[in-house]
Structures are given as structure tokens and as C-alpha cells.
Motif scaffolding. Structure first.
Motif, PDB file in Angstrom:
ATOM      1  N   GLY A 248       0.682  -1.222  -0.091  1.00 19.64           N
ATOM      2  CA  GLY A 248       0.290   0.006  -0.102  1.00 19.64           C
ATOM      3  C   GLY A 248       1.011   1.213   0.018  1.00 19.64           C
ATOM      4  O   GLY A 248       1.995   1.265  -0.132  1.00 19.64           O
ATOM      5  N   GLU A 249       0.352   2.387   0.022  1.00 19.57           N
ATOM      6  CA  GLU A 249       1.006   3.748   0.202  1.00 19.57           C
ATOM      7  C   GLU A 249       1.326   4.195   1.678  1.00 19.57           C
ATOM      8  O   GLU A 249       0.486   3.864   2.702  1.00 19.57           O
ATOM      9  CB  GLU A 249      -0.167   4.471  -0.717  1.00 19.57           C
ATOM     10  N   ARG A 250       2.181   5.026   1.350  1.00 21.14           N
ATOM     11  CA  ARG A 250       2.505   5.745   2.903  1.00 21.14           C
ATOM     12  C   ARG A 250       2.478   7.135   2.798  1.00 21.14           C
ATOM     13  O   ARG A 250       3.687   7.773   2.491  1.00 21.14           O
ATOM     14  CB  ARG A 250       3.960   5.172   3.313  1.00 21.14           C
ATOM     15  N   PRO A 251       1.504   8.135   2.563  1.00 20.27           N
ATOM     16  CA  PRO A 251       1.287   9.398   2.488  1.00 20.27           C
ATOM     17  C   PRO A 251       2.016  10.248   3.652  1.00 20.27           C
ATOM     18  O   PRO A 251       2.169  11.384   3.550  1.00 20.27           O
ATOM     19  CB  PRO A 251      -0.073   9.811   2.093  1.00 20.27           C
ATOM     20  N   PHE A 252       1.655   9.560   4.707  1.00 21.77           N
ATOM     21  CA  PHE A 252       1.938  10.316   5.890  1.00 21.77           C
ATOM     22  C   PHE A 252       3.343   9.665   6.982  1.00 21.77           C
ATOM     23  O   PHE A 252       3.612   8.459   6.917  1.00 21.77           O
ATOM     24  CB  PHE A 252       0.706  10.232   7.054  1.00 21.77           C
ATOM     25  N   ARG A 253       4.033  10.547   7.431  1.00 18.15           N
ATOM     26  CA  ARG A 253       5.208  10.068   8.120  1.00 18.15           C
ATOM     27  C   ARG A 253       4.838   9.226   9.386  1.00 18.15           C
ATOM     28  O   ARG A 253       3.765   9.804   9.996  1.00 18.15           O
ATOM     29  CB  ARG A 253       6.154  11.064   8.529  1.00 18.15           C
ATOM     30  N   THR A 254       5.383   8.443   9.765  1.00 13.57           N
ATOM     31  CA  THR A 254       5.158   7.634  10.930  1.00 13.57           C
ATOM     32  C   THR A 254       6.508   7.415  11.721  1.00 13.57           C
ATOM     33  O   THR A 254       7.617   8.078  11.496  1.00 13.57           O
ATOM     34  CB  THR A 254       4.670   6.359  10.938  1.00 13.57           C
ATOM     35  N   ARG A 255       6.516   6.821  12.848  1.00 12.54           N
ATOM     36  CA  ARG A 255       7.808   6.901  13.710  1.00 12.54           C
ATOM     37  C   ARG A 255       8.835   5.743  12.799  1.00 12.54           C
ATOM     38  O   ARG A 255       8.320   5.241  12.163  1.00 12.54           O
ATOM     39  CB  ARG A 255       7.544   6.296  14.960  1.00 12.54           C
TER      40      ARG A 255
END
Length: 327
Positions: A248-255
Motif C-alpha cells: 500500500g501507500e504511505r502518504p504520512f510520516r510515522t515513527r
């Protein structure tokens, strides 16, 4: 808008540095007592029992037609128990995305318990631990447990989907869900889990018999609105643990090391839970599908409860915060 405070989790001893690609360090199984063996046996029944639905479904369909009553009952029970998990267990009790009236909190807990996914306190403790250690040592169901190589990821996918249920790696409730342990009604709800599972299957059987008037009608309702519904909802939920950390997609920053993704094909079946990347970027947010066209039935249900006055202090997404999180 200020963020809701996440439930406090007790600190754990420091762990060796994780490089993001290596297999997780091996840990000794935590469940060694006779009582724990019974717990694993019960887990096996909960997981394996709905698989009988596949065999039974083939038998029912062979020369028979799936009836409209079966379809309607299956959809109704899927929606009720699914929202019990997503609205109740997840966004309310795990992340405190809103405050619910006592009656609504109880009803959501009952509905979630009828999904055959474990008692409410254990479910919440496991999920909070997942967020505390996402995709690094300590995560109970990361698909990267065995490393990032092809073989390791295949093993990890199986582990994240269902294998973790049998790993004997418990998430202590006194560490991860002390607030629920302190609540008498929630403890009673957790103890009622086995009875609610029985009710979850008995209700479709009884309704099918009442409407159709025959044992055959009761059994087909039990099959489709009971076993098949349970199996489908379980695997959709487990797919958020597994697929929504690999595809899938990762449009937002995570830890760091957190690989949560958005997987749109699961959005409707998971009631919006598969917008998993945003959820890991903003865990207390009441809406996970924040961009145009992202269906989030769970958020729609919370909005309805808010308008009815049953949900208050709802943490809706803040566009400025979201913009700051975008990659």
C-alpha cells in the motif's frame, strides 16, 4: 484542537538497538502454565472453528440457493460486530478518540466481544503494545519479525496474520490496559466473552428459525450470519495487521521503522481501518480515511453518535496537523 492523551504505558527495560532489517531477537515463550495452555487451546478453537464454514458453505451451496434472509442477517451481524471492534474496541477503548455515553460504551463492548476476536481487555492491551513497538522488537504481530528478506517476509506475513495468536507472547493488561482493569464494568464484559461468543452464533440460528420456520433455515442462518461472518471479519481484521504493514501507500510520516500503509481494497470491509498509515501517524484521530474518496464507515458511525449526543469530545482530524505529517 488539542490531542487526547494516549493511555499511559509503563516503561520496559531498554532493548538492543534495532537496525530495521534484522530478525527480531528470539524471546522465550511467556505462556508456560497449564492455564496458559488452556488459553492457547481456546484460541485454536476460536480461530479454527469458523474455517468449518468454508466446508459447510460448499455443502449448502451444492444444489441449494443462498437465501435473502441469510444475506441480510450476515450483513447485519457483520456490520454490528465489525463496528463493535472498530468503533468500540479500537477507536474508543484503545485510543480514546472520543468519549462515549455509558450505555453506548457497553453496547459497543458487547458487539465487539461477539466478533470472536478475544476479550476486550486482552484485545486493547495487544493493540496498545503494537503501537508502542510498531514493526520493531516488542511488536506482537509485526510482519517483519523474521527480517526483511523474501523468506523472512513470507514467514512474517503468516505470523502477523494469524501465527502471533499461538506464539504465547502475552501483552500484560496491568502494563498496557490498567485503565480497563480498573473499570468494573469492563472487567465484567471481559469475563462474559465466552458467553457472548455463544450468543453471537445462537442469535442467527434463532432468528433464522423464527423467520423460516424450519431447522434448515436455522442452520443456513447459523452458517452465513454466524460462521462465515465470523471468519470473514476475523481475516479482514488480521489483514490490517499483516497486509497493511507490507502493501500500500504511505502518504504520512510515522515513527522510525513503522511501515503502516493505506490499503484501499480493504477500506469498506474493514470499516475504514485499512487507512492504516494515517492511523499510525495520528493514533487518536477518530477518522482514518482523511483524504477525498477514502471511505471510513467507522468515522461516519462516530459522527452519527456525536450528533445524537452519545459521543462527545471527538478528536476529528486537524488539516494543519495532517499537512505537517505528509511526506
Amino acid at each position: 484542537m488539542s490531542l487526547h492523551a494516549e493511555p499511559e504505558i509503563r516503561p520496559v527495560p531498554p532493548r538492543p538497538a534495532y537496525d530495521g532489517t534484522s530478525p527480531f531477537p528470539r524471546t522465550a515463550p511467556l505462556l508456560r502454565t497449564p492455564g496458559a495452555r488452556w488459553q492457547l487451546a481456546a484460541t485454536a478453537v476460536i480461530v479454527a472453528f469458523p474455517f468449518l464454514a468454508v466446508v459447510l458453505a460448499g455443502w449448502v451451496l451444492w444444489g441449494n440457493v443462498l437465501g435473502p434472509v441469510d444475506v441480510v442477517l450476515a450483513v447485519v451481524f457483520y456490520v454490528l460486530t465489525g463496528l463493535g471492534i472498530t468503533v468500540g474496541f479500537h477507536r474508543l477503548l484503545t485510543h480514546r478518540s472520543f468519549t462515549a455515553a455509558p450505555a453506548l460504551r457497553l453496547l459497543l463492548g458487547v458487539a465487539g466481544s461477539m466478533s470472536f476476536q478475544g476479550d476486550v481487555i486482552g484485545w486493547v492491551a495487544t493493540h496498545r503494545r503494537h503501537h508502542a513497538f510498531t514493526d520493531r522488537p516488542g511488536d506482537p504481530h509485526s510482519p517483519f519479525r523474521y527480517g526483511t528478506g523474501v523468506r523472512g517476509q513470507f514467514r512474517g506475513l503468516v505470523h502477523a496474520h494469524v501465527g502471533w495468536l499461538f506464539a504465547g507472547d502475552s501483552s500484560p493488561a496491568d502494563r498496557y490496559a490498567p485503565d480497563l482493569l480498573a473499570d468494573r464494568s469492563t472487567r465484567a464484559l471481559a469475563r462474559a466473552f465466552p458467553a457472548l461468543c455463544v450468543i453471537s452464533l445462537a442469535l442467527p440460528f434463532a432468528i433464522g428459525w423464527a423467520i423460516g420456520g424450519t431447522l434448515h433455515d436455522a442452520l443456513t442462518a447459523l452458517l452465513w450470519a454466524g460462521l462465515v461472518r465470523v471468519a470473514l471479519l476475523q481475516h479482514v481484521t488480521w489483514s490490517v495487521n499483516s497486509l497493511c504493514h507490507m502493501i500500500g501507500e504511505r502518504p504520512f510520516r510515522t515513527r522510525r521503522h513503522d511501515r503502516a500503509t493505506n490499503l484501499w481494497p480493504l477500506a469498506l470491509l474493514s470499516f475504514g481501518e485499512s487507512w492504516h498509515n494515517l492511523h499510525h501517524a495520528e493514533p487518536t484521530c477518530a477518522r482514518h480515511g482523511v483524504d477525498r474518496g477514502q471511505l471510513d464507515p467507522t468515522a461516519a458511525a462516530i459522527r452519527l453518535f456525536e450528533r445524537l449526543g452519545w459521543a462527545t469530545d471527538v478528536h476529528w482530524p486537524d488539516p494543519r496537523r495532517l499537512d505537517g505529517r505528509r511526506q
